[in-house]
Write a protein that holds these residues in place. Structure first.
Motif, PDB file in Angstrom:
ATOM      1  N   GLN A 145     -39.324  33.767 -35.824  1.00  0.00           N
ATOM      2  CA  GLN A 145     -38.066  33.337 -35.217  1.00  0.00           C
ATOM      3  C   GLN A 145     -37.610  34.279 -34.112  1.00  0.00           C
ATOM      4  N   PHE A 146     -37.815  35.584 -34.296  1.00  0.00           N
ATOM      5  CA  PHE A 146     -37.361  36.502 -33.260  1.00  0.00           C
ATOM      6  C   PHE A 146     -38.154  36.295 -31.969  1.00  0.00           C
ATOM      7  N   TRP A 147     -39.460  36.005 -32.099  1.00  0.00           N
ATOM      8  CA  TRP A 147     -40.280  35.763 -30.908  1.00  0.00           C
ATOM      9  C   TRP A 147     -39.869  34.460 -30.249  1.00  0.00           C
ATOM     10  N   LEU A 148     -39.621  33.421 -31.060  1.00  0.00           N
ATOM     11  CA  LEU A 148     -39.163  32.149 -30.506  1.00  0.00           C
ATOM     12  C   LEU A 148     -37.830  32.317 -29.789  1.00  0.00           C
ATOM     13  N   GLY A 149     -36.935  33.109 -30.372  1.00  0.00           N
ATOM     14  CA  GLY A 149     -35.647  33.348 -29.722  1.00  0.00           C
ATOM     15  C   GLY A 149     -35.796  34.069 -28.393  1.00  0.00           C
ATOM     16  N   ILE A 150     -36.691  35.051 -28.337  1.00  0.00           N
ATOM     17  CA  ILE A 150     -36.912  35.785 -27.091  1.00  0.00           C
ATOM     18  C   ILE A 150     -37.485  34.863 -26.019  1.00  0.00           C
ATOM     19  N   VAL A 151     -38.430  33.993 -26.404  1.00  0.00           N
ATOM     20  CA  VAL A 151     -39.016  33.046 -25.444  1.00  0.00           C
ATOM     21  C   VAL A 151     -37.954  32.095 -24.903  1.00  0.00           C
ATOM     22  N   LEU A 152     -37.141  31.513 -25.788  1.00  0.00           N
ATOM     23  CA  LEU A 152     -36.078  30.602 -25.345  1.00  0.00           C
ATOM     24  C   LEU A 152     -35.073  31.325 -24.457  1.00  0.00           C
ATOM     25  N   LEU A 153     -34.764  32.557 -24.822  1.00  0.00           N
ATOM     26  CA  LEU A 153     -33.819  33.341 -24.026  1.00  0.00           C
ATOM     27  C   LEU A 153     -34.387  33.634 -22.643  1.00  0.00           C
ATOM     28  N   THR A 154     -35.659  33.977 -22.585  1.00  0.00           N
ATOM     29  CA  THR A 154     -36.289  34.287 -21.298  1.00  0.00           C
ATOM     30  C   THR A 154     -36.345  33.071 -20.387  1.00  0.00           C
ATOM     31  N   VAL A 155     -36.727  31.924 -20.959  1.00  0.00           N
ATOM     32  CA  VAL A 155     -36.911  30.716 -20.144  1.00  0.00           C
ATOM     33  C   VAL A 155     -35.579  30.104 -19.742  1.00  0.00           C
ATOM     34  N   PHE A 156     -34.703  29.854 -20.707  1.00  0.00           N
ATOM     35  CA  PHE A 156     -33.509  29.057 -20.449  1.00  0.00           C
ATOM     36  C   PHE A 156     -32.299  29.877 -20.018  1.00  0.00           C
ATOM     37  N   SER A 157     -32.316  31.181 -20.256  1.00  0.00           N
ATOM     38  CA  SER A 157     -31.187  32.014 -19.844  1.00  0.00           C
ATOM     39  C   SER A 157     -31.517  32.847 -18.608  1.00  0.00           C
ATOM     40  N   PHE A 158     -32.632  33.594 -18.660  1.00  0.00           N
ATOM     41  CA  PHE A 158     -32.956  34.474 -17.547  1.00  0.00           C
ATOM     42  C   PHE A 158     -33.596  33.722 -16.377  1.00  0.00           C
ATOM     43  N   ARG A 159     -34.465  32.758 -16.676  1.00  0.00           N
ATOM     44  CA  ARG A 159     -35.166  32.043 -15.599  1.00  0.00           C
ATOM     45  C   ARG A 159     -34.341  30.877 -15.064  1.00  0.00           C
ATOM     46  N   LEU A 160     -33.908  29.982 -15.936  1.00  0.00           N
ATOM     47  CA  LEU A 160     -33.230  28.756 -15.506  1.00  0.00           C
ATOM     48  C   LEU A 160     -31.710  28.876 -15.456  1.00  0.00           C
ATOM     49  N   ASN A 161     -31.148  29.917 -16.074  1.00  0.00           N
ATOM     50  CA  ASN A 161     -29.694  30.139 -16.082  1.00  0.00           C
ATOM     51  C   ASN A 161     -28.923  28.935 -16.630  1.00  0.00           C
ATOM     52  N   LEU A 162     -29.463  28.289 -17.665  1.00  0.00           N
ATOM     53  CA  LEU A 162     -28.795  27.127 -18.247  1.00  0.00           C
ATOM     54  C   LEU A 162     -27.834  27.512 -19.366  1.00  0.00           C
ATOM     55  N   GLY A 167     -23.439  36.507 -26.711  1.00  0.00           N
ATOM     56  CA  GLY A 167     -22.061  36.202 -27.056  1.00  0.00           C
ATOM     57  C   GLY A 167     -21.925  34.884 -27.791  1.00  0.00           C
ATOM     58  N   ALA A 168     -20.668  34.555 -28.128  1.00  0.00           N
ATOM     59  CA  ALA A 168     -20.377  33.316 -28.851  1.00  0.00           C
ATOM     60  C   ALA A 168     -19.040  32.742 -28.390  1.00  0.00           C
ATOM     61  N   GLN A 169     -18.845  32.741 -27.060  1.00  0.00           N
ATOM     62  CA  GLN A 169     -17.546  32.324 -26.552  1.00  0.00           C
ATOM     63  C   GLN A 169     -17.368  30.815 -26.544  1.00  0.00           C
ATOM     64  N   ASP A 170     -18.408  30.054 -26.324  1.00  0.00           N
ATOM     65  CA  ASP A 170     -18.286  28.602 -26.242  1.00  0.00           C
ATOM     66  C   ASP A 170     -19.506  27.956 -26.883  1.00  0.00           C
ATOM     67  N   LEU A 171     -19.526  26.613 -26.848  1.00  0.00           N
ATOM     68  CA  LEU A 171     -20.601  25.874 -27.501  1.00  0.00           C
ATOM     69  C   LEU A 171     -21.946  26.074 -26.819  1.00  0.00           C
ATOM     70  N   THR A 172     -21.943  26.331 -25.508  1.00  0.00           N
ATOM     71  CA  THR A 172     -23.217  26.521 -24.812  1.00  0.00           C
ATOM     72  C   THR A 172     -23.957  27.756 -25.331  1.00  0.00           C
ATOM     73  N   ALA A 173     -23.211  28.764 -25.775  1.00  0.00           N
ATOM     74  CA  ALA A 173     -23.848  29.962 -26.320  1.00  0.00           C
ATOM     75  C   ALA A 173     -24.431  29.725 -27.702  1.00  0.00           C
ATOM     76  N   LEU A 174     -24.109  28.577 -28.299  1.00  0.00           N
ATOM     77  CA  LEU A 174     -24.608  28.256 -29.635  1.00  0.00           C
ATOM     78  C   LEU A 174     -25.927  27.495 -29.597  1.00  0.00           C
ATOM     79  N   VAL A 175     -26.283  26.933 -28.453  1.00  0.00           N
ATOM     80  CA  VAL A 175     -27.434  26.029 -28.381  1.00  0.00           C
ATOM     81  C   VAL A 175     -28.733  26.749 -28.691  1.00  0.00           C
ATOM     82  N   LEU A 176     -29.051  27.787 -27.957  1.00  0.00           N
ATOM     83  CA  LEU A 176     -30.333  28.477 -28.139  1.00  0.00           C
ATOM     84  C   LEU A 176     -30.471  29.123 -29.520  1.00  0.00           C
TER      85      LEU A 176
END
Length: 310
Positions: A145-162, A167-176
Protein backbone atom coordinates in the motif's frame (compact mmCIF):
# COMPACT_ATOMS: atom_id res chain seq x y z
CA UNK A 1 -31.66 -14.94 19.38
CA UNK A 2 -30.89 -13.36 22.75
CA UNK A 3 -28.63 -16.28 23.64
CA UNK A 4 -26.77 -15.86 20.36
CA UNK A 5 -26.33 -12.13 20.98
CA UNK A 6 -25.07 -12.82 24.50
CA UNK A 7 -22.47 -15.29 23.23
CA UNK A 8 -21.25 -12.83 20.63
CA UNK A 9 -20.99 -10.04 23.20
CA UNK A 10 -18.95 -12.32 25.46
CA UNK A 11 -16.60 -13.18 22.58
CA UNK A 12 -16.26 -9.50 21.69
CA UNK A 13 -15.33 -8.71 25.29
CA UNK A 14 -12.71 -11.48 25.23
CA UNK A 15 -11.26 -10.09 21.98
CA UNK A 16 -10.96 -6.57 23.42
CA UNK A 17 -9.44 -7.89 26.65
CA UNK A 18 -6.95 -10.02 24.72
CA UNK A 19 -5.95 -7.12 22.47
CA UNK A 20 -5.40 -4.81 25.45
CA UNK A 21 -3.35 -7.47 27.27
CA UNK A 22 -1.17 -8.29 24.27
CA UNK A 23 -0.53 -4.62 23.52
CA UNK A 24 0.45 -3.97 27.14
CA UNK A 25 2.79 -6.99 27.15
CA UNK A 26 4.39 -5.99 23.83
CA UNK A 27 5.16 -2.49 25.10
CA UNK A 28 6.78 -3.91 28.22
CA UNK A 29 9.14 -5.94 26.04
CA UNK A 30 10.43 -2.92 24.12
CA UNK A 31 14.13 -2.35 24.80
CA UNK A 32 15.45 0.73 26.53
CA UNK A 33 14.52 2.84 29.53
CA UNK A 34 11.09 4.47 29.05
CA UNK A 35 12.19 7.55 30.99
CA UNK A 36 15.20 8.03 28.68
CA UNK A 37 12.93 7.64 25.66
CA UNK A 38 10.50 10.22 27.05
CA UNK A 39 13.23 12.77 27.81
CA UNK A 40 15.10 12.26 24.55
CA UNK A 41 18.82 11.83 23.87
CA UNK A 42 19.60 15.54 24.12
CA UNK A 43 18.19 15.94 27.67
CA UNK A 44 20.70 16.06 30.51
CA UNK A 45 18.36 15.47 33.45
CA UNK A 46 19.81 14.61 36.82
CA UNK A 47 19.32 11.15 38.32
CA UNK A 48 16.99 12.69 40.93
CA UNK A 49 14.74 14.14 38.20
CA UNK A 50 14.72 10.86 36.31
CA UNK A 51 13.79 8.96 39.46
CA UNK A 52 10.99 11.42 40.20
CA UNK A 53 9.60 10.94 36.69
CA UNK A 54 9.80 7.20 37.18
CA UNK A 55 7.75 7.48 40.37
CA UNK A 56 5.22 9.95 38.89
CA UNK A 57 4.42 7.67 35.96
CA UNK A 58 4.50 4.46 37.97
CA UNK A 59 7.55 2.97 36.27
CA UNK A 60 8.97 2.03 39.66
CA UNK A 61 6.11 -0.44 40.27
CA UNK A 62 6.29 -4.10 39.20
CA UNK A 63 4.77 -4.93 35.81
CA UNK A 64 1.86 -6.97 37.27
CA UNK A 65 0.89 -4.03 39.47
CA UNK A 66 0.97 -1.66 36.51
CA UNK A 67 -1.14 -4.12 34.52
CA UNK A 68 -3.77 -4.29 37.26
CA UNK A 69 -3.85 -0.50 37.47
CA UNK A 70 -4.28 -0.38 33.71
CA UNK A 71 -7.21 -2.82 33.76
CA UNK A 72 -8.82 -0.91 36.61
CA UNK A 73 -8.62 2.34 34.67
CA UNK A 74 -10.11 0.67 31.58
CA UNK A 75 -13.13 -0.48 33.59
CA UNK A 76 -13.81 3.13 34.56
CA UNK A 77 -13.26 4.37 30.99
CA UNK A 78 -9.98 6.11 31.80
CA UNK A 79 -7.34 5.57 29.11
CA UNK A 80 -4.76 7.62 30.99
CA UNK A 81 -2.71 10.65 29.94
CA UNK A 82 -0.16 10.95 27.19
CA UNK A 83 3.42 10.90 28.47
CA UNK A 84 4.60 13.28 25.76
CA UNK A 85 1.65 15.62 25.20
CA UNK A 86 0.32 15.60 28.77
CA UNK A 87 -3.29 15.40 27.59
CA UNK A 88 -5.97 12.77 28.21
CA UNK A 89 -5.72 9.95 25.68
CA UNK A 90 -9.47 10.16 25.02
CA UNK A 91 -9.06 13.81 24.00
CA UNK A 92 -6.21 13.00 21.61
CA UNK A 93 -8.19 10.16 20.03
CA UNK A 94 -11.29 12.32 19.64
CA UNK A 95 -9.23 15.02 17.90
CA UNK A 96 -7.74 12.54 15.40
CA UNK A 97 -10.70 10.20 14.98
CA UNK A 98 -12.75 12.04 12.34
CA UNK A 99 -10.10 12.12 9.55
CA UNK A 100 -9.57 8.37 9.97
CA UNK A 101 -13.32 7.71 9.97
CA UNK A 102 -13.62 9.69 6.73
CA UNK A 103 -10.77 7.75 5.14
CA UNK A 104 -12.03 4.31 6.20
CA UNK A 105 -15.65 5.05 5.23
CA UNK A 106 -14.63 6.33 1.80
CA UNK A 107 -12.31 3.34 1.29
CA UNK A 108 -14.98 0.78 2.25
CA UNK A 109 -17.55 2.41 -0.02
CA UNK A 110 -15.16 2.56 -2.95
CA UNK A 111 -13.95 -1.02 -2.41
CA UNK A 112 -17.50 -2.40 -2.30
CA UNK A 113 -18.54 -0.50 -5.44
CA UNK A 114 -15.48 -1.71 -7.37
CA UNK A 115 -15.95 -5.28 -6.13
CA UNK A 116 -19.66 -5.44 -7.03
CA UNK A 117 -19.16 -3.97 -10.50
CA UNK A 118 -16.18 -6.24 -11.21
CA UNK A 119 -17.90 -9.39 -9.94
CA UNK A 120 -21.25 -8.76 -11.63
CA UNK A 121 -19.69 -7.98 -15.00
CA UNK A 122 -17.23 -10.89 -15.09
CA UNK A 123 -18.92 -13.69 -13.10
CA UNK A 124 -19.69 -16.78 -15.15
CA UNK A 125 -17.90 -15.50 -18.23
CA UNK A 126 -14.69 -16.74 -19.80
CA UNK A 127 -13.51 -13.76 -21.81
CA UNK A 128 -10.57 -11.42 -22.26
CA UNK A 129 -12.26 -8.92 -19.92
CA UNK A 130 -12.44 -11.56 -17.19
CA UNK A 131 -8.73 -12.32 -17.59
CA UNK A 132 -7.76 -8.63 -17.49
CA UNK A 133 -9.92 -7.92 -14.43
CA UNK A 134 -8.59 -10.98 -12.58
CA UNK A 135 -5.01 -9.97 -13.33
CA UNK A 136 -5.71 -6.43 -12.10
CA UNK A 137 -7.13 -7.82 -8.86
CA UNK A 138 -4.05 -9.98 -8.28
CA UNK A 139 -1.76 -7.01 -8.93
CA UNK A 140 -3.76 -4.86 -6.50
CA UNK A 141 -3.57 -7.58 -3.85
CA UNK A 142 0.18 -8.05 -4.16
CA UNK A 143 1.13 -4.37 -4.30
CA UNK A 144 2.30 -2.83 -0.99
CA UNK A 145 0.00 0.00 0.00
CA UNK A 146 2.78 2.46 0.76
CA UNK A 147 4.30 1.89 -2.71
CA UNK A 148 0.89 2.24 -4.36
CA UNK A 149 0.32 5.47 -2.45
CA UNK A 150 3.68 6.87 -3.54
CA UNK A 151 2.96 6.00 -7.20
CA UNK A 152 -0.49 7.64 -7.09
CA UNK A 153 0.98 10.66 -5.35
CA UNK A 154 3.75 11.00 -7.92
CA UNK A 155 1.46 10.66 -10.94
CA UNK A 156 -1.69 12.50 -9.90
CA UNK A 157 -0.27 15.12 -7.53
CA UNK A 158 3.27 15.94 -8.64
CA UNK A 159 2.94 15.26 -12.38
CA UNK A 160 -0.70 16.04 -13.24
CA UNK A 161 -1.51 18.38 -10.31
CA UNK A 162 -5.03 16.93 -10.02
CA UNK A 163 -5.03 16.37 -6.27
CA UNK A 164 -3.31 18.08 -3.31
CA UNK A 165 -0.05 16.59 -2.11
CA UNK A 166 -0.88 16.41 1.60
CA UNK A 167 -3.43 17.36 4.21
CA UNK A 168 -7.14 16.74 4.71
CA UNK A 169 -8.73 20.11 4.07
CA UNK A 170 -11.32 19.07 1.48
CA UNK A 171 -12.74 16.06 -0.32
CA UNK A 172 -10.15 16.20 -3.11
CA UNK A 173 -7.43 15.40 -0.56
CA UNK A 174 -9.37 12.25 0.36
CA UNK A 175 -9.43 10.70 -3.12
CA UNK A 176 -5.90 9.32 -3.44
CA UNK A 177 -5.66 7.96 0.13
CA UNK A 178 -9.07 6.28 -0.26
CA UNK A 179 -8.04 4.71 -3.58
CA UNK A 180 -4.78 3.50 -2.05
CA UNK A 181 -6.63 1.74 0.77
CA UNK A 182 -9.55 0.52 -1.35
CA UNK A 183 -7.82 -1.20 -4.28
CA UNK A 184 -6.25 -4.17 -2.41
CA UNK A 185 -9.46 -4.70 -0.42
CA UNK A 186 -11.58 -4.48 -3.57
CA UNK A 187 -9.46 -7.23 -5.12
CA UNK A 188 -10.27 -9.63 -2.27
CA UNK A 189 -13.96 -8.72 -2.14
CA UNK A 190 -14.38 -9.06 -5.90
CA UNK A 191 -12.88 -12.55 -5.95
CA UNK A 192 -15.09 -13.74 -3.09
CA UNK A 193 -18.22 -12.12 -4.52
CA UNK A 194 -17.55 -13.47 -8.02
CA UNK A 195 -17.26 -17.01 -6.72
CA UNK A 196 -20.50 -16.59 -4.78
CA UNK A 197 -22.33 -15.22 -7.82
CA UNK A 198 -21.10 -18.07 -10.02
CA UNK A 199 -22.35 -20.57 -7.44
CA UNK A 200 -25.72 -18.78 -7.23
CA UNK A 201 -26.10 -18.72 -11.01
CA UNK A 202 -26.07 -22.51 -11.01
CA UNK A 203 -29.03 -22.73 -8.63
CA UNK A 204 -32.60 -23.58 -9.80
CA UNK A 205 -34.06 -20.24 -8.73
CA UNK A 206 -31.92 -18.51 -11.38
CA UNK A 207 -33.43 -20.71 -14.08
CA UNK A 208 -36.90 -19.91 -12.74
CA UNK A 209 -36.16 -16.17 -12.74
CA UNK A 210 -34.89 -16.34 -16.32
CA UNK A 211 -38.02 -18.28 -17.31
CA UNK A 212 -40.15 -15.43 -15.95
CA UNK A 213 -38.48 -13.12 -18.42
CA UNK A 214 -35.90 -11.35 -16.26
CA UNK A 215 -32.78 -10.11 -17.98
CA UNK A 216 -29.31 -11.49 -17.27
CA UNK A 217 -28.15 -8.37 -15.48
CA UNK A 218 -31.42 -8.21 -13.55
CA UNK A 219 -31.01 -11.79 -12.32
CA UNK A 220 -27.42 -11.06 -11.27
CA UNK A 221 -28.26 -7.89 -9.37
CA UNK A 222 -31.57 -8.95 -7.83
CA UNK A 223 -30.93 -12.61 -7.02
CA UNK A 224 -27.31 -13.73 -7.46
CA UNK A 225 -25.68 -10.81 -5.63
CA UNK A 226 -28.11 -11.17 -2.73
CA UNK A 227 -27.32 -14.87 -2.27
CA UNK A 228 -23.59 -14.24 -2.67
CA UNK A 229 -23.51 -11.43 -0.10
CA UNK A 230 -23.09 -13.69 2.96
CA UNK A 231 -19.33 -14.32 2.45
CA UNK A 232 -18.94 -10.62 1.69
CA UNK A 233 -20.52 -9.74 5.02
CA UNK A 234 -18.24 -12.19 6.80
CA UNK A 235 -15.21 -10.38 5.39
CA UNK A 236 -16.43 -7.02 6.70
CA UNK A 237 -14.69 -7.42 10.05
CA UNK A 238 -11.43 -8.37 8.39
CA UNK A 239 -11.79 -5.46 5.97
CA UNK A 240 -12.32 -3.03 8.85
CA UNK A 241 -9.23 -4.23 10.67
CA UNK A 242 -7.20 -4.19 7.47
CA UNK A 243 -8.21 -0.63 6.63
CA UNK A 244 -7.54 0.63 10.15
CA UNK A 245 -4.09 -0.98 10.03
CA UNK A 246 -3.38 0.34 6.53
CA UNK A 247 -4.39 3.83 7.61
CA UNK A 248 -1.13 4.08 9.57
CA UNK A 249 0.94 3.87 6.39
CA UNK A 250 -1.45 5.77 4.14
CA UNK A 251 -1.86 8.71 6.51
CA UNK A 252 1.94 8.90 6.79
CA UNK A 253 2.49 8.80 3.00
CA UNK A 254 -0.14 11.45 2.29
CA UNK A 255 0.59 13.61 5.34
CA UNK A 256 -2.94 13.25 6.69
CA UNK A 257 -3.94 13.69 10.33
CA UNK A 258 -5.65 10.76 11.98
CA UNK A 259 -5.25 7.81 14.30
CA UNK A 260 -2.52 6.33 12.11
CA UNK A 261 -0.20 9.29 12.48
CA UNK A 262 -1.07 9.53 16.18
CA UNK A 263 -0.18 5.87 16.69
CA UNK A 264 3.08 6.16 14.74
CA UNK A 265 4.17 9.15 16.79
CA UNK A 266 3.21 7.40 20.04
CA UNK A 267 5.13 4.22 19.17
CA UNK A 268 8.27 6.14 18.23
CA UNK A 269 8.18 8.08 21.51
CA UNK A 270 7.04 5.06 23.55
CA UNK A 271 3.93 6.91 24.67
CA UNK A 272 2.29 3.80 26.13
CA UNK A 273 -1.13 5.21 27.10
CA UNK A 274 -1.71 6.52 23.56
CA UNK A 275 -0.59 3.25 21.95
CA UNK A 276 -2.81 1.21 24.23
CA UNK A 277 -5.76 3.55 23.66
CA UNK A 278 -5.56 3.32 19.86
CA UNK A 279 -5.10 -0.47 19.96
CA UNK A 280 -8.08 -0.82 22.30
CA UNK A 281 -10.24 1.38 20.07
CA UNK A 282 -9.31 -0.63 16.98
CA UNK A 283 -10.07 -3.93 18.69
CA UNK A 284 -13.41 -2.60 19.93
CA UNK A 285 -14.41 -1.38 16.47
CA UNK A 286 -13.51 -4.71 14.86
CA UNK A 287 -15.39 -6.66 17.55
CA UNK A 288 -18.49 -4.47 17.17
CA UNK A 289 -18.39 -4.84 13.40
CA UNK A 290 -18.23 -8.63 13.73
CA UNK A 291 -21.26 -8.57 16.05
CA UNK A 292 -23.23 -6.41 13.61
CA UNK A 293 -22.29 -8.70 10.71
CA UNK A 294 -23.44 -11.76 12.65
CA UNK A 295 -26.73 -10.09 13.58
CA UNK A 296 -27.38 -9.07 9.97
CA UNK A 297 -26.73 -12.62 8.81
CA UNK A 298 -29.04 -13.98 11.51
CA UNK A 299 -31.76 -11.57 10.39
CA UNK A 300 -31.37 -12.46 6.71
CA UNK A 301 -31.07 -16.24 7.02
CA UNK A 302 -33.60 -18.10 9.23
CA UNK A 303 -31.45 -21.24 9.07
CA UNK A 304 -28.67 -19.44 10.95
CA UNK A 305 -31.13 -18.38 13.64
CA UNK A 306 -32.11 -22.00 14.14
CA UNK A 307 -28.48 -23.09 14.39
CA UNK A 308 -27.62 -20.23 16.77
CA UNK A 309 -30.40 -21.30 19.13
CA UNK A 310 -28.95 -24.81 19.49
Amino acid sequence: MLRAVGRRLARAGAVVFGAATLAFAALQLLPGDPVAVMLGPATSASPQVREQIRVDFGFDEPVPVRYLHYLGDLVTGDLGRSYQLQQPVTTLIEEQLWPTVQLVAASVTLAVVIAVVSAVVTAGRRSALRAVVTLAELVALSTPQFWLGIVLLTVFSFRLNLFPVAGAQDLTALVLPAVTLALPVAGVLAQVLREGIETALEQPFVVAARARGRSRIGVRLRHAVRHAAAPLLTLTGWVTGSLLGGAVLVETVFGRPGLGSLLLQAVSSRDMPVVLGVVLLTATVVAVVFILVDLVQLALDPRLRTAAAL
